[in-house]
Design an enzyme around this catalytic site. Structure first.
Site, short mmCIF file in Angstrom:
data_model
loop_
_atom_site.label_atom_id
_atom_site.label_comp_id
_atom_site.label_asym_id
_atom_site.label_seq_id
_atom_site.Cartn_x
_atom_site.Cartn_y
_atom_site.Cartn_z
N ARG A 45 -65.30 -58.29 62.88
CA ARG A 45 -64.75 -57.53 61.87
C ARG A 45 -65.29 -57.91 60.51
NH1 ARG A 45 -63.47 -61.21 59.14
NH2 ARG A 45 -61.47 -62.34 59.00
N SER A 51 -57.99 -57.84 51.46
CA SER A 51 -57.70 -59.20 52.17
C SER A 51 -58.81 -60.19 51.60
CB SER A 51 -58.08 -59.31 53.74
OG SER A 51 -57.28 -58.31 54.37
N LYS A 55 -57.06 -63.64 49.64
CA LYS A 55 -57.43 -64.72 49.87
C LYS A 55 -58.02 -65.54 48.72
CE LYS A 55 -58.96 -66.96 53.84
NZ LYS A 55 -59.58 -66.90 55.25
N SER A 116 -48.90 -74.79 63.56
CA SER A 116 -48.16 -73.80 64.02
C SER A 116 -48.36 -73.79 65.66
CB SER A 116 -48.72 -72.40 63.49
OG SER A 116 -50.26 -72.63 63.84
N GLU A 141 -67.73 -66.42 60.16
CA GLU A 141 -66.91 -67.56 61.11
C GLU A 141 -66.86 -66.90 62.41
OE1 GLU A 141 -62.70 -69.33 60.22
OE2 GLU A 141 -62.43 -67.35 61.00
N ALA A 153 -52.35 -66.32 69.54
CA ALA A 153 -52.57 -66.07 68.32
C ALA A 153 -52.50 -64.56 67.96
CB ALA A 153 -54.24 -66.53 68.27
P1 0O2 Z 1 -56.89 -63.22 59.31
O1 0O2 Z 1 -55.95 -62.28 59.01
O2 0O2 Z 1 -56.99 -63.66 60.70
O3 0O2 Z 1 -58.19 -63.31 58.77
P2 0O2 Z 1 -59.97 -70.51 54.91
O4 0O2 Z 1 -58.38 -69.89 54.75
O5 0O2 Z 1 -60.50 -69.68 56.21
O6 0O2 Z 1 -60.82 -70.56 53.87
P3 0O2 Z 1 -59.02 -72.73 56.58
O7 0O2 Z 1 -57.46 -72.42 56.24
O8 0O2 Z 1 -59.58 -73.99 56.54
O9 0O2 Z 1 -59.73 -71.97 55.50
O10 0O2 Z 1 -59.40 -71.81 57.47
P4 0O2 Z 1 -59.26 -72.18 59.00
O11 0O2 Z 1 -57.95 -72.74 59.51
O12 0O2 Z 1 -60.27 -72.62 60.02
O13 0O2 Z 1 -59.18 -70.47 59.72
C1 0O2 Z 1 -58.51 -69.66 59.23
C2 0O2 Z 1 -58.29 -68.57 60.22
O14 0O2 Z 1 -57.95 -68.89 61.37
C3 0O2 Z 1 -57.20 -67.45 59.73
O15 0O2 Z 1 -57.99 -66.57 59.00
C4 0O2 Z 1 -56.74 -66.94 61.38
O16 0O2 Z 1 -57.57 -65.95 61.53
C5 0O2 Z 1 -56.89 -68.22 62.08
N1 0O2 Z 1 -55.73 -68.91 62.05
C6 0O2 Z 1 -55.57 -70.19 61.35
N2 0O2 Z 1 -54.31 -70.78 61.49
C7 0O2 Z 1 -53.76 -69.73 62.45
C8 0O2 Z 1 -52.07 -69.58 62.93
O17 0O2 Z 1 -51.25 -70.57 62.55
N3 0O2 Z 1 -51.88 -68.60 63.63
C9 0O2 Z 1 -52.78 -67.51 63.82
N4 0O2 Z 1 -52.38 -66.63 64.45
N5 0O2 Z 1 -54.19 -67.79 63.20
C10 0O2 Z 1 -54.32 -68.51 62.60
P5 0O2 Z 1 -57.09 -65.89 57.78
O18 0O2 Z 1 -58.02 -65.37 56.85
O19 0O2 Z 1 -56.07 -66.72 57.45
O20 0O2 Z 1 -56.27 -64.65 58.59
#
Ligand code: 0O2
Length: 202
Positions: A45, A51, A55, A116, A141, A153
């Site tokens: 995607r 979004s 962010k 989590s 990513e 997830a």
């Molecule tokens: P979405 O809606 O899935 O796109 P970043 O926020 O990417 O700059 P961070 O926090 O270091 O930096 O990124 P991380 O933790 O490597 O990756 C973030 C993504 O991992 C999230 O994207 C989610 O897709 C997934 N993710 C991380 N933690 C969780 C969790 O606790 N539960 C679930 N279900 N997914 C998780 P987004 O953009 O936050 O959300």
């Protein structure tokens, strides 16, 4: 900004097509050489504009194309869902060694799950894209996980991760317990797979 965003979107769309093609070729080659496909399915995607804005605001940055490129690392997202735990690492090594996609950061949330309970293997990569002005590198990513991890997830994402209010502690604890149960199931399925491979060898 909107006009610049269209240009940025063009780069991201081209990069996603390149990534999809490269991953698909890698996996076809792997299957041909090993007579085995480690992947159940792949989802991709491009993050929606809303979004991206959310962010950037959350991270405290203004909404500019420069900030999108520098601070939103997952505008392009690819999720590779594998059969077994061992397949996740096979796919990660495949991407690392492919020579076309440059891996610049890795987060192993399988060995080190998030608070989590979230587990997955994340790779931040640069994809070379050939445009009229020359080759540019676009970030993406890639999340690699098992079907079991994906099940948790996806549901937790709907139930809790994107929930605006405070999720009660007992629900957080329960979701965490579900994540550990799922990890146990992943290990059990991996053991069955190993046993079946031994039987096939005999
Ligand atoms: P979405 O809606 O899935 O796109 P970043 O926020 O990417 O700059 P961070 O926090 O270091 O930096 O990124 P991380 O933790 O490597 O990756 C973030 C993504 O991992 C999230 O994207 C989610 O897709 C997934 N993710 C991380 N933690 C969780 C969790 O606790 N539960 C679930 N279900 N997914 C998780 P987004 O953009 O936050 O959300």
């Amino acid at each position: 900004m909107e006009e610049n965003f269209d240009e940025l979107l063009l780069k991201y769309t081209a990069a996603l097509k390149t990534l999809e093609t490269q991953i698909s070729i890698l996996l076809q080659d792997f299957e041909y050489k090993n007579n085995y496909n480690p992947v159940e399915h792949i989802k991709t995607r491009i993050k929606s504009y809303d979004s991206i804005v959310k962010k950037l605001k959350k991270k405290g940055y203004s909404i500019t194309t420069k900030n999108i490129e520098n601070h939103v690392h997952d505008v392009i997202g690819m999720r590779i869902v594998c059969s077994f735990l061992s397949d996740v690492y096979k796919v990660v090594r495949l991407i690392e060694n492919c020579g076309q996609i440059e891996v610049h950061q890795q987060k192993d949330y399988i060995t080190n799950p998030k608070d989590s309970g979230y587990t997955s293997y994340h790779l931040l990569v640069y994809i070379p894209v050939n445009l009229l002005d020359g080759i540019i590198l676009v970030e993406a990513e890639i999340q690699v996980r098992t079907i079991a991890m994906d099940f948790w997830a996806s549901l937790e994402h709907k139930l809790s991760y994107k929930f605006q209010g405070n999720v009660p502690k007992e629900i957080k604890d329960y979701l965490y317990k579900c994540a550990t149960d799922i990890h146990t199931l992943d290990q059990k399925m991996l053991n069955i797979n190993k046993k079946m491979q031994e039987i096939n060898k005999d």
